[in-house]
Design an enzyme around this catalytic site. Structure first.
Site, PDB file in Angstrom:
ATOM      1  N   ASP A 165       5.865  -0.818 -15.589  1.00  0.00           N
ATOM      2  CA  ASP A 165       4.511  -0.434 -15.202  1.00  0.00           C
ATOM      3  C   ASP A 165       3.485  -1.363 -15.871  1.00  0.00           C
ATOM      4  OD1 ASP A 165       2.474   1.084 -14.117  1.00  0.00           O
ATOM      5  OD2 ASP A 165       3.168   2.997 -14.946  1.00  0.00           O
ATOM      6  N   ASP A 169      -0.072   5.556  -6.504  1.00  0.00           N
ATOM      7  CA  ASP A 169       0.037   6.834  -7.199  1.00  0.00           C
ATOM      8  C   ASP A 169      -0.348   7.981  -6.280  1.00  0.00           C
ATOM      9  OD1 ASP A 169       0.938   5.858  -9.535  1.00  0.00           O
ATOM     10  OD2 ASP A 169      -0.964   5.961 -10.614  1.00  0.00           O
TER      11      ASP A 169
END
Ligand code: DGJ
Length: 726
Positions: free
Chosen positions: A458, A537
């Site tokens: 990430d 997301d």
């Protein structure tokens, strides 16, 4: 007859890059001064279709011919006033180049290198690289600059792009349409169309954030109506670079388009010492005569890795940072029962990580949450027949961490200036060897000790204050050793790639997912190094359909992570989205589950299990096929069709139906009109119906989907199988 691959004309001045559906021709003028694009479009069959390269006469002294010439690599120098791909400064203070063609080299008939040399500084050599894929027509272009001097002569590069592509004027210039993929965090890759590109105008896309970014994806498609029937010329491309990038479209007074792209020129700078060489990232592009539909097939097909990714469970949306051993064991047990193949522990597992305010950098398990470490969890996951995955954000550190307290100088910063935090974190200086070896060491130990099969890599903030203490000890534009400190933007990405490569070498079976607060780092550069990408997301199905519509212009479905979740939990209006709809949206790519499955009712568990079983039956098509959007009207209805030879899967969605009007018959594509097809349709998980049609019926009359007439959040899965040729 022009063969497939790359061929040189006997005059040694023309080069033909031929694929199954397209041809790209490059020509060198007789005086060797210019390398021009002579043609790019549908496939040609004869060398003599294209005359030798020649500079067109100038229009006026204010419109020099050189400025509008379709130069393959226009550089700053002479009467060039358009967008340039290369600009350098010589130690003498000269800020211009004067390049001429020297020779060419063709490797294995698919890689062409054209070598150019400066007429005055002969040690400065530029090589243009072209690699063609004969199946898709995708051409990968990059450029290399070398300082071949043996003295201590250093060359400064002020700007260096990967390629310039040229499109001829159209019959009606205004009919050109530009398609781009733009957005924001949780709203990535929305398809934007700019109609009517105007002459004498520029259109610029890019990122200066150190990552490709959620705000703009490094992709373009330019479509124009042709005066030939049934043809829509579409040129499309993407930059394979996980850092700062630019794509700029310049339309000149005649309507010719120049598309320039590569490394972002803002805060760019490189010094090449004697003997040094620099190669740009790849800018890939292709042509289709079938409009956006054709472009959507070719680019993802080119990037397809041809392997199926496992069905994943990840508890981030269900648990956030609040993870612990018992909860993860319980989730793993439930996930295995549903048919999940890869169980992932996301953020929150390491020391001090109770929120996003602390812990990044300290990649040691949290003893309060996992008293005996993570190995017992990984062992349990393995004993259930699943792979085990773990989240990392290796390039980051929270100021509230042991790592930062020990090494405050390991982050990018300028001395005596503030360090801007985003999500309470700073970016580690990957150009520093010590930093890299710390990161790699922690990754390696965790992977080996715990038994990790997959990592989610990430990156939750952009890079700012990019001062590297190594490149820039003096905080001057040129550091102590005369290197340009701005090199840091490039070095960071190269070091990120280096770490990924090292992981793949040391752990050959390791799966890696790229993530940057969602889809901020899913460019074709990272796609070559990882197995899949987290694209947003936002997992709310309505939003997801919009985002998947955009990113599937580039990502092959197997690399597009798609989750079934409970999102949005707080909004009662969305509570009514059926599980079937959530699954069908996620069927479009590599399926994952992010719901709180500990809260699923028995009925939901049965339903999820059945959808997963169906997905397993269809995923050789859903992940490896060509994903095509038959309709993408996000307010009314959406239909995708994913195709492999003799089989396809159709996914159809109706988000709302305020007037209970039927949707029009859906005309399918790429079937054999004479063949017979068996269709199996699922609207619910425990019931399907079978119908038989001819290909002609499905393509010309169309498939009726009456189930989608009324009600909100209705969806259908249709499996299409060829059962006979007539
Ligand atoms: C951002 C990612 O996109 C999410 O999926 C999750 O991994 C969080 N980071 C964790 O902090």
């Amino acid at each position: 007859m022009l063969p497939l691959g790359i061929t040189c004309h006997p005059d040694k001045h023309r080069f033909y890059l031929v694929s199954e559906n397209s041809t790209y021709v490059i020509g060198v003028t007789l005086d060797k001064k210019l390398v021009l694009n002579l043609y790019w479009g549908p496939r040609l069959y004869s060398m003599d279709d294209i005359p030798a390269a020649q500079l067109q006469p100038e229009r006026s002294s204010q419109d020099p011919a050189l400025t509008t010439a379709p130069e393959e690599y226009p550089y700053f120098g002479g009467l060039r006033f358009g967008e340039t791909s290369l600009k350098v400064t010589f130690p003498s203070g000269t800020r211009e180049l004067d390049l001429a063609f020297v020779d060419h080299y063709i490797h294995n008939s698919h890689h062409l290198v054209i070598t150019l040399q400066d007429q005055y500084y002969e040690d400065v050599v530029v090589c243009l690289h072209y690699k063609i894929c004969v199946k898709t027509g995708l051409i990968e272009r990059s450029a290399t600059i070398s300082n071949r001097s043996s003295s201590s002569f250093s060359l400064h590069i002020d700007k260096m792009l990967s390629a310039a592509w040229h499109l001829p004027p159209t019959i009606n210039n205004k009919s050109r349409q530009l398609t781009t993929l733009n957005g924001a965090w949780s709203a990535e890759t929305q398809v934007n169309t700019t109609v009517n590109l105007h002459t004498n105008n520029q259109y610029t896309l890019g990122s200066t954030r150190g990552i490709p970014s959620a705000q703009a994806y490094p992709y373009f498609a330019l479509t124009s109506e042709s005066n030939l029937p049934n043809r829509q010329d579409t040129y499309f491309g993407a930059i394979a670079w996980s850092g700062n990038w630019t794509i700029r479209m310049d339309v000149d007074y005649q309507g010719q388009v120049r598309i320039s792209g590569g490394l972002q020129p803002l805060d760019f700078g490189l010094t090449l010492e004697a003997g040094e060489t620099f190669t740009t990232p790849v800018f890939m592009a292709g042509y289709s005569s079938l409009g956006i539909f054709g472009a959507r097939q070719l680019l993802p097909r080119y990037l397809q890795q041809g392997k199926i990714n496992p069905i994943l469970y990840n508890s981030w949306e269900a648990a956030g940072f609040d993870v612990n051993i018992q909860q993860q064991l319980d989730l793993a047990n439930e996930a295995a029962k549903l048919g999940v193949e890869l169980f992932v522990l996301d953020d929150g597992w390491f020391r001090g990580r109770t929120s996003d305010k602390a812990g990044l950098g300290d990649w040691f398990y949290d003893e309060n949450k996992f008293p005996n470490g993570l190995k017992p969890l990984a062992d349990h996951v393995h004993s259930l027949g699943m792979k085990f995955g773990l989240w990392f954000e290796p390039e980051m550190v929270n100021p509230d961490s042991s790592l930062y307290r020990e090494h405050p100088d390991w982050v990018y910063h300028y001395r005596e200036r503030p360090r801007s935090e985003a999500r309470h974190q700073l970016v580690l200086d990957l150009t520093n060897e010590q930093v890299r070896s710390y990161i790699y060491d922690r990754l390696r130990h965790n992977i080996m000790e715990i038994g990790v099969d997959y990592i989610k890599w990430d990156m939750n903030r952009p890079i700012s204050e990019a001062g590297s203490q190594l490149l820039n000890n003096n905080n001057t534009p040129f550091g102590q050793d005369e290197r340009d400190a701005r090199e840091v933007w490039i070095s960071h990405v190269n070091m990120f790639y280096h770490l990924l490569k090292q992981l793949k070498t040391d752990f050959p079976g390791l799966l890696i997912e790229s993530c940057s607060s969602g889809g901020g780092r899913a460019d074709p550069g990272v796609l070559k190094m990882v197995d899949q990408c987290w694209v947003s997301d936002n997992t709310q199905p309505d939003a997801r359909l919009i985002i998947q519509h955009g990113i599937s212009s580039v990502l092959p479905p197997s690399m597009m992570s798609c989750w079934v979740t409970d999102m949005p939990q707080e909004d009662p209006g969305y509570k009514s989205i059926p599980l079937s709809y959530r699954f069908h949206v996620a069927f479009m790519g590599a399926l994952g589950i992010g719901s709180n499955i500990l809260k699923y009712t028995d009925e939901q568990k049965t339903e999820a299990t059945n959808w997963i079983k169906l997905y397993i039956k269809l995923r050789h098509i859903l992940q490896l096929g060509d994903l095509d959007w038959l309709h993408a009207d996000h307010t009314r209805f959406l239909v995708t069709m994913t195709t492999i030879p003799n089989e396809a899967v159709l996914l159809a969605f109706r988000p709302s139906s305020p007037f209970w009007f039927p949707i029009p018959p859906i005309r399918l594509r790429k079937l054999d009109p004479k063949a017979k097809y068996e269709l199996e349709l699922w609207t619910t998980h425990n019931d399907s119906q079978v119908e038989t049609y001819s290909g002609a019926n499905l393509m010309y009359k169309g498939l009726d989907l009456p189930y989608l007439t009324s009600g909100a959040y209705k969806s259908v899965v249709v499996w299409i199988k060829k059962i006979s040729d007539s």
